[in-house]
Design a protein around this motif. Structure first.
Motif: not given
Length: 499
Positions: A327-334, A342-356
């Protein structure tokens, strides 16, 4: 006058050298016009002279002053389908009774920065975009290699040659491209590594459109042999849909730098290469439930348009991470094609981010909607789970529901409880809350293959729907009740609210 104002605007666009040259020419031209003009025009010309004087003062670079390197103005763009979760401090963990007595989520105050999060779980339709991109990419690479073997180029417009590598015609290469091909591409163990694919043409998937015999040979190799077909349908060999990517292991590099006390270390050992088969495991619908008839879900859930807005399942943690990278590569190609930052990376949330995010700004809420109850004032269930000692249909859903079902929490996030559980980036360790940092905490261990799963699912009891409940699954395992959503760091600080 119009011409002059346009030139002033050009000057503001950093064309300083050209502006100075043009200014000298225009001064001479204006002096000539001044002698043959009316009083009104003379006043206008004098006004322009004043402007020239003012702008000339700013054209002498920095005058030895520290003015900093000016870059393009950054305007943060809200990613499509995401919502901004403004960071802050909250009490992470179980502030109420630990019913299961797991003692794995001791309450403590932590702080997380702002980030964007997908409003819904990643859907079948969204993940299929990833699958189709990989399928096209793998196919184009195979076509380009075949064209190279046959010594064909783009000039062969009626056959496989139109899919040849972009650099097949060396006469059209820039000096930099020639340098890269000579010094990097041709020295690789893979003769085709790094060579750009030709994305200008669409792959022909209909057998009636195959342009020549070589093309047919390549496409045929992508499909399962005829003896493995059923119902007369040609089936893609999904084991060939492999996504390859590299990433930099910053944590390992920092640990090595700390151990050796070297500021600069060799980066090469920490650049990791990954290859991931990305097609979902559709057999999870059968493997997860012994002596249960779930063949229709196995056959249709990922491929049928009826389920395109349902959350994707059968995805391992490794596949979810690969999706984030794509998803990061696809967006940054555009972004590159439009000459945008360039946009920064898409990623999975950390456990703390998810709970917040799941708490939706409600500090002591048991569930994402805040209250300790599972029913609203009309006696309707507020999430998709397994209520009433196993009555799957009591919440109006037997399996999953569409990703935008039920009411969102106060951060506009849907199904943070129930529907499908969600992968996080954090490794699971029962006592992690006791020693992780209080600032943006994340338990990350490469040797720990158990990854934290949050939110509960359509087949779970209410306990797992609590925002503080923790669960885990192994990174290489996929389930019919585990999906994911992505996050992206917010570049900047939280908005300052003036009271």
């Amino acid at each position: 006058m119009i011409i002059f104002i346009g030139l002033i605007m050009l000057k503001e666009s950093f064309l300083l050298r050209n502006f100075i040259i043009v200014k000298k020419y225009l001064v001479l031209h204006l002096l000539n016009e001044f002698n043959h003009s009316s009083m009104i025009i003379k006043r206008s010309i004098l006004f322009v002279f004043v402007l020239l004087t003012i702008f000339s003062c700013g054209g002498k670079k920095n005058r030895g002053e520290l003015i900093g390197v000016k870059q393009k103005k950054w305007f943060p763009e809200k990613p499509y389908g995401m919502t901004l979760v403004e960071g802050g401090a909250f009490i992470m963990g179980k502030s109420d009774e630990d019913v299961a007595q797991l003692n794995n989520a001791a309450a403590r105050t932590v702080t997380v920065p702002s980030f964007y999060m997908d409003e819904t779980e990643i859907t079948n339709g969204e993940y299929r975009q990833f699958v189709y991109w990989v399928k096209d990419s793998v196919t184009m690479a195979m076509l380009a290699r075949k064209a190279d073997e046959l010594d064909l180029g783009e000039e062969n417009r009626d056959g496989i040659g139109e899919f040849s590598f972009k650099d097949a015609d060396t006469s059209k290469l820039s000096e930099f491209q020639k340098y890269m091909r000579t010094n990097y591409y041709d020295l690789s163990e893979d003769l085709y590594a790094g060579r750009p694919l030709n994305w200008d043409n669409d792959v022909y998937w209909d057998t009636e459109d195959y342009p020549d015999q070589a093309y047919s040979e390549v496409l045929d190799s992508l499909y399962l042999p005829p003896e493995l077909w059923y119902n007369g349908e040609m089936k893609i060999d999904v084991t060939k849909l492999i996504y390859k990517y590299t990433w930099f292991d910053a944590e390992a590099a920092a640990a090595e730098s700390k151990r050796t006390r070297q500021k600069f270390i060799d980066r090469k050992p920490y650049i990791k290469q990954e290859q991931v088969q990305i097609y979902p495991d559709t057999t999870v619908w059968i493997k997860d439930f012994v002596y249960s008839y779930n063949e229709p879900m196995h056959n249709e859930y990922f491929s049928h348009p009826a389920f395109q807005d349902y959350p994707v399942v059968g995805i391992s943690w490794d596949q979810a991470v690969a999706f984030c990278n794509w998803r990061t590569h696809f967006k940054n190609s555009y972004q590159k094609s439009k000459n945008k930052p360039l946009v920064n990376n898409f990623r999975l949330p950390s456990e703390a981010e998810w709970e917040f995010a799941a708490r939706g700004g409600i500090p002591s809420g048991t569930y994402p909607w805040g209250g300790p109850y599972l029913l609203n004032d009309r006696a309707c269930f507020l999430a998709n789970f397994k209520p009433l000692r196993g009555d799957y249909a009591a919440d109006q859903a037997v399996y999953t529901v569409e990703a935008k079902s039920y009411l969102p929490n106060d951060f506009n996030l849907y199904n943070m409880a129930g529907n499908v559980a969600e992968w996080t980036s954090s490794s699971y360790e029962s006592g992690a809350y006791e020693y992780v940092a209080s600032l943006n905490p994340n338990m990350s261990m490469k040797s720990e293959f158990r990854k934290v799963v949050r939110g509960g699912s359509w087949k779970d009891v209410a306990y797992f729907l609590r925002v503080s409940s923790r669960d885990y699954e192994y990174a290489d395992t996929s389930r019919s009740y585990i999906g994911f959503r992505t996050v992206q760091d917010y570049l900047g600080t939280s908005k300052v609210k003036i009271k």
